[in-house]
Design a protein around this motif. Sequence first.
Motif, PDB file in Angstrom:
ATOM      1  N   ARG A 104      46.794  32.095  18.527  1.00 61.23           N
ATOM      2  CA  ARG A 104      45.611  32.655  19.831  1.00 61.23           C
ATOM      3  C   ARG A 104      44.981  33.965  19.328  1.00 61.23           C
ATOM      4  O   ARG A 104      45.309  34.612  18.505  1.00 61.23           O
ATOM      5  CB  ARG A 104      46.610  33.166  20.901  1.00 61.23           C
ATOM      6  CG  ARG A 104      47.414  32.163  21.631  1.00 61.23           C
ATOM      7  CD  ARG A 104      48.448  32.432  22.456  1.00 61.23           C
ATOM      8  NE  ARG A 104      49.092  31.338  23.157  1.00 61.23           N
ATOM      9  CZ  ARG A 104      48.804  30.693  24.476  1.00 61.23           C
ATOM     10  NH1 ARG A 104      47.821  31.451  25.122  1.00 61.23           N
ATOM     11  NH2 ARG A 104      49.456  29.910  24.839  1.00 61.23           N
ATOM     12  N   LEU A 105      43.656  34.007  20.013  1.00 61.58           N
ATOM     13  CA  LEU A 105      43.060  35.185  20.050  1.00 61.58           C
ATOM     14  C   LEU A 105      42.949  35.609  21.475  1.00 61.58           C
ATOM     15  O   LEU A 105      42.810  34.617  22.388  1.00 61.58           O
ATOM     16  CB  LEU A 105      41.692  34.655  19.282  1.00 61.58           C
ATOM     17  CG  LEU A 105      41.393  34.509  17.988  1.00 61.58           C
ATOM     18  CD1 LEU A 105      40.120  34.423  17.527  1.00 61.58           C
ATOM     19  CD2 LEU A 105      42.102  35.710  17.034  1.00 61.58           C
ATOM     20  N   ASP A 106      42.986  36.785  21.640  1.00 59.24           N
ATOM     21  CA  ASP A 106      42.974  37.380  23.065  1.00 59.24           C
ATOM     22  C   ASP A 106      41.673  36.828  23.694  1.00 59.24           C
ATOM     23  O   ASP A 106      40.493  36.430  22.992  1.00 59.24           O
ATOM     24  CB  ASP A 106      42.937  38.900  23.055  1.00 59.24           C
ATOM     25  CG  ASP A 106      44.323  39.313  22.560  1.00 59.24           C
ATOM     26  OD1 ASP A 106      45.398  38.829  22.758  1.00 59.24           O
ATOM     27  OD2 ASP A 106      44.332  40.643  22.281  1.00 59.24           O
ATOM     28  N   THR A 109      38.661  38.781  22.139  1.00 64.50           N
ATOM     29  CA  THR A 109      38.488  38.798  20.702  1.00 64.50           C
ATOM     30  C   THR A 109      37.614  37.701  20.233  1.00 64.50           C
ATOM     31  O   THR A 109      37.718  36.584  20.908  1.00 64.50           O
ATOM     32  CB  THR A 109      40.059  38.383  19.926  1.00 64.50           C
ATOM     33  OG1 THR A 109      40.981  39.864  20.640  1.00 64.50           O
ATOM     34  CG2 THR A 109      39.916  38.579  18.484  1.00 64.50           C
ATOM     35  N   TYR A 136      41.087  40.818  10.479  1.00 65.38           N
ATOM     36  CA  TYR A 136      40.243  41.195  11.573  1.00 65.38           C
ATOM     37  C   TYR A 136      39.438  42.279  11.277  1.00 65.38           C
ATOM     38  O   TYR A 136      39.902  43.366  10.448  1.00 65.38           O
ATOM     39  CB  TYR A 136      41.541  41.734  12.677  1.00 65.38           C
ATOM     40  CG  TYR A 136      42.093  40.566  13.115  1.00 65.38           C
ATOM     41  CD1 TYR A 136      42.129  39.720  14.181  1.00 65.38           C
ATOM     42  CD2 TYR A 136      43.547  40.310  12.430  1.00 65.38           C
ATOM     43  CE1 TYR A 136      42.886  38.803  14.585  1.00 65.38           C
ATOM     44  CE2 TYR A 136      44.509  39.386  12.767  1.00 65.38           C
ATOM     45  CZ  TYR A 136      43.909  38.488  13.949  1.00 65.38           C
ATOM     46  OH  TYR A 136      44.971  37.398  14.408  1.00 65.38           O
ATOM     47  N   HIS A 190      48.827  40.600  21.105  1.00 68.67           N
ATOM     48  CA  HIS A 190      48.340  41.906  21.097  1.00 68.67           C
ATOM     49  C   HIS A 190      48.391  42.699  19.802  1.00 68.67           C
ATOM     50  O   HIS A 190      48.386  43.909  20.056  1.00 68.67           O
ATOM     51  CB  HIS A 190      48.148  42.471  22.393  1.00 68.67           C
ATOM     52  CG  HIS A 190      48.037  41.925  23.589  1.00 68.67           C
ATOM     53  ND1 HIS A 190      46.891  41.112  23.724  1.00 68.67           N
ATOM     54  CD2 HIS A 190      48.221  42.014  24.856  1.00 68.67           C
ATOM     55  CE1 HIS A 190      46.589  40.918  24.874  1.00 68.67           C
ATOM     56  NE2 HIS A 190      47.456  41.339  25.659  1.00 68.67           N
ATOM     57  N   GLN A 191      48.795  42.025  18.794  1.00 71.95           N
ATOM     58  CA  GLN A 191      49.557  42.993  17.898  1.00 71.95           C
ATOM     59  C   GLN A 191      48.343  43.917  17.016  1.00 71.95           C
ATOM     60  O   GLN A 191      48.877  45.234  17.017  1.00 71.95           O
ATOM     61  CB  GLN A 191      49.989  41.991  16.386  1.00 71.95           C
ATOM     62  CG  GLN A 191      50.606  42.902  15.612  1.00 71.95           C
ATOM     63  CD  GLN A 191      51.278  41.991  14.674  1.00 71.95           C
ATOM     64  OE1 GLN A 191      51.545  40.819  14.737  1.00 71.95           O
ATOM     65  NE2 GLN A 191      52.041  42.857  13.557  1.00 71.95           N
ATOM     66  N   VAL A 192      47.152  43.599  16.674  1.00 69.59           N
ATOM     67  CA  VAL A 192      46.207  44.594  16.179  1.00 69.59           C
ATOM     68  C   VAL A 192      45.914  45.618  17.181  1.00 69.59           C
ATOM     69  O   VAL A 192      46.123  47.044  16.659  1.00 69.59           O
ATOM     70  CB  VAL A 192      44.996  43.963  15.617  1.00 69.59           C
ATOM     71  CG1 VAL A 192      44.212  44.888  15.260  1.00 69.59           C
ATOM     72  CG2 VAL A 192      45.167  42.940  14.788  1.00 69.59           C
ATOM     73  N   LYS A 193      45.774  45.421  18.498  1.00 69.48           N
ATOM     74  CA  LYS A 193      45.381  46.420  19.472  1.00 69.48           C
ATOM     75  C   LYS A 193      46.652  47.248  19.588  1.00 69.48           C
ATOM     76  O   LYS A 193      46.696  48.594  19.754  1.00 69.48           O
ATOM     77  CB  LYS A 193      45.196  45.643  20.901  1.00 69.48           C
ATOM     78  CG  LYS A 193      43.933  44.936  20.657  1.00 69.48           C
ATOM     79  CD  LYS A 193      43.652  44.192  22.087  1.00 69.48           C
ATOM     80  CE  LYS A 193      42.346  43.335  22.122  1.00 69.48           C
ATOM     81  NZ  LYS A 193      42.233  42.289  23.113  1.00 69.48           N
ATOM     82  N   LEU A 206      37.367  43.679  18.830  1.00 67.97           N
ATOM     83  CA  LEU A 206      38.139  43.021  17.593  1.00 67.97           C
ATOM     84  C   LEU A 206      37.580  41.586  17.234  1.00 67.97           C
ATOM     85  O   LEU A 206      37.223  40.769  18.380  1.00 67.97           O
ATOM     86  CB  LEU A 206      39.464  42.845  18.298  1.00 67.97           C
ATOM     87  CG  LEU A 206      40.611  42.458  17.214  1.00 67.97           C
ATOM     88  CD1 LEU A 206      40.615  43.532  15.995  1.00 67.97           C
ATOM     89  CD2 LEU A 206      41.937  42.367  17.930  1.00 67.97           C
TER      90      LEU A 206
HETATM   91  N1  URA Z   1      45.487  41.146  17.482  1.00 73.13           N
HETATM   92  C1  URA Z   1      45.102  41.276  18.961  1.00 73.13           C
HETATM   93  O1  URA Z   1      45.530  42.581  19.389  1.00 73.13           O
HETATM   94  N2  URA Z   1      44.638  40.540  19.502  1.00 73.13           N
HETATM   95  C2  URA Z   1      44.023  39.496  18.910  1.00 73.13           C
HETATM   96  O2  URA Z   1      43.352  38.476  19.647  1.00 73.13           O
HETATM   97  C3  URA Z   1      44.468  39.105  17.864  1.00 73.13           C
HETATM   98  C4  URA Z   1      45.188  40.057  16.913  1.00 73.13           C
END
Ligand code: URA
Length: 239
Positions: A104-106, A109, A136, A190-193, A206
């Motif tokens: 999934r992408l948000d 994103t 990313y 939401h890992q990167v965020k 993102l």
């Molecule tokens: N991490 C995020 O926070 N959002 C994404 O869509 C993908 C990875």
Amino acid sequence: MEKQRLDKIIASTGRFSRREVKNLARQGRVLVDGVPARSAEEKADPETARITVNGETLTYRRYTWVMLNKPAGYLSATEDGRGATVLDLLPQDLRRQGLFPVGRLDKDTEGLLLLTNEGGLAHDLLSPRHHVDKVYYARVAGRLTEEDCRAFAQGITLEDGLACMPAGLEILSAGQESEAHVTLREGKFHQVKRMLASRGKPVTYLERVRMGNLTLDESLPRGKYRFLTPEEVECLRKF
Ligand code: URA
């Protein structure tokens, strides 16, 4: 393999739509083992029949893989009552093939999203055990520092206690707003965020730019898709 209708087989290659196949068959331009098909509804074994359309021999692929350049505003789901999904960006012929997004992408994103109907490989690509890097491009509010990079490399623990695997943070520019490439081997919600927010640098934009050895095709406009080549699918299998 069980016989299937010619329009289904040919549409699954992405070269012609069902409607086109219908017309081409009427004109005698669809051949099965050298013999013109009587109609698009005629059946053939997709793995053994030699099918030519307009003189072009088609290569049947059991599974379909497409790369989508996802725009903001679409949900990574096959169906969702809350709004448009990434499937809405694909033509009817492809939607009929049971494609689903690989991970999934948000909603906000953008970037590289694979869709397929090959469940086994899709599952393997997402499993942290298989170490498929996802890269990313992130823009954040605030100045990214070497300390942030070290924290990512050690493995960030999020506010709710969730421990993330070591991840890459490569700073591209640092100022009031900064830019970076973030490399993850897992895909938590939401890992990167959340990782960047835990460092006090909230994400403002993102985009996923790479997955394993597959880079987002720069010639692919936002909102458009293309089929993966057989070589690209083989590369995914070797991750
Ligand atoms: N991490 C995020 O926070 N959002 C994404 O869509 C993908 C990875």
